[in-house]
Scaffold this motif. Structure first.
Motif: not given
Length: 353
Positions: A190-203
């Motif tokens: 599974f992958y997270v595919v978000s409209g939010s900043d990639r590095f915010i999501c990673r954190a």
């Protein structure tokens, strides 16, 4: 003699504890303990059982069992009182003493629009997604990736506005985390595919064990700390350099951009898709367009105004819309036994003057 008996007793207790602490292979693992029986859950379980059965005509080999998940409002709390990245920008620009005095006028305007939306109910201007993305690119420019990661995590450690018993960084929908566990155990990636900043999501998702390479999001251009104005093809990265965020937006990962990014980064059409808003329809439709494998798409609706801050009337209308589009609908009120955990309660929003 007494000493020998004590040693034997301690050894027996340790053996018993060891055997009890291990998973019994003869006892089936329990999934979805935080869900009520519902159409969406039944549909998911029947789908997974079908496509993982080697004797089924719908069998999908493990390498192609790709699932994509939106983040905000799909498995991370969204209505407290708006997206995490919006709250973070508002704080960065209007409250952070290290930045607020030097923030550019257009970035301040964007942050104030978020504050007015949250506190006064003022409508955000048209195409605000892009306005926010450009402002956010500027607001964090010059930070190394390590500095930005620490900044996001520090803000995420704050108590979530509108709740007791939870920080922003703990605001995961616990039933949806069980979906990750279930899919992983059944051979899905599974992958997270978000409209939010990639590095915010990673954190944020690091706390639940999602690897950085499983995250796709909004992107800004990066450069090395020693690169200055040189193009990357003309600069050799030195081992003493850091990677730094710039103020140049590359992509806002919404709607069809999600499809483009999935294609570029994963290289396969998903077979499962999970979202919560119109921004996820393109990703769902891309999944459902898969002509090789059986597919399914799920939309979560925020219809629980007792355990979360929700507009139930709006959510129910969206539920009808998503069903008409061919998506399975997950009701937070009816399908979840808990949302954030039973110790988390909603409260009125509080704001600093």
């Amino acid at each position: 003699m007494m000493r020998t008996r004590k040693i034997v007793l301690i050894a027996a207790v340790l053996v018993l504890f060891s055997s009890c602490s291990k998973t019994d292979p003869d006892v089936p693992k329990l999934y979805f303990t935080l869900w009520n029986s519902c159409e969406a859950l039944t549909a998911l379980q029947e789908y997974v059982k079908d496509v993982t059965d080697p004797s089924s005509r719908n069998y999908i080999k493990p390498a192609d069992r790709i699932a994509t998940f939106d983040m905000d409002g799909t498995f991370v709390g969204e209505l407290y009182p708006t997206y995490f990245e919006y709250n973070l920008l508002e704080y960065r620009v209007l409250e952070d003493p290290a930045y607020r005095e030097t923030a550019p006028a257009d970035v301040k305007e964007t942050a104030q629009e978020i504050r007015d939306f949250v506190r006064k109910g003022t409508n955000l201007p048209d195409h605000f997604d892009m306005k926010h993305a450009r402002a956010a690119a500027k607001a964090y420019a010059g930070m190394t990736l390590a500095e930005f990661d620490a900044y996001v995590k520090a803000y995420a450690a704050r108590p979530a506005n509108g709740f007791t018993g939870m920080t922003y960084g703990q605001s995961f929908y616990k039933p949806m985390l069980e979906v990750f566990d279930y899919l992983e155990d059944n051979g899905f990636t599974f992958y997270v595919v978000s409209g939010s900043d990639r590095f915010i999501c990673r954190a944020l998702v690091e706390a639940i064990g999602i690897a950085p390479n499983r995250v796709i999001g909004m992107d800004v251009k990066l450069q090395s700390s020693g690169q200055n104005s040189e193009e990357g093809v003309n600069h050799t990265f030195d081992k003493e350099e850091d990677l730094v965020r710039t103020d140049q937006l590359i992509i806002k990962n919404l709607k069809t951009n999600k499809v483009l990014q999935i294609s570029q980064e994963i290289g396969k059409v998903p077979v499962l898709s999970f979202g919560n808003s119109g921004g996820d329809c393109a990703m769902h439709n891309f999944c459902l367009s898969n002509s090789v494998y059986k597919t399914a798409a799920f939309m979560l609706i925020a219809d629980d105004d007792a355990r979360d801050h929700a507009n139930r009337e709006k959510a129910l209308k969206l539920g009808d819309q998503w069903r008409d589009a061919g998506y399975h609908v997950i009701s937070m009120r009816d399908d979840f036994r808990t949302i954030y955990g039973d110790n988390v309660k909603i409260t009125p929003f509080r704001f600093n003057d």
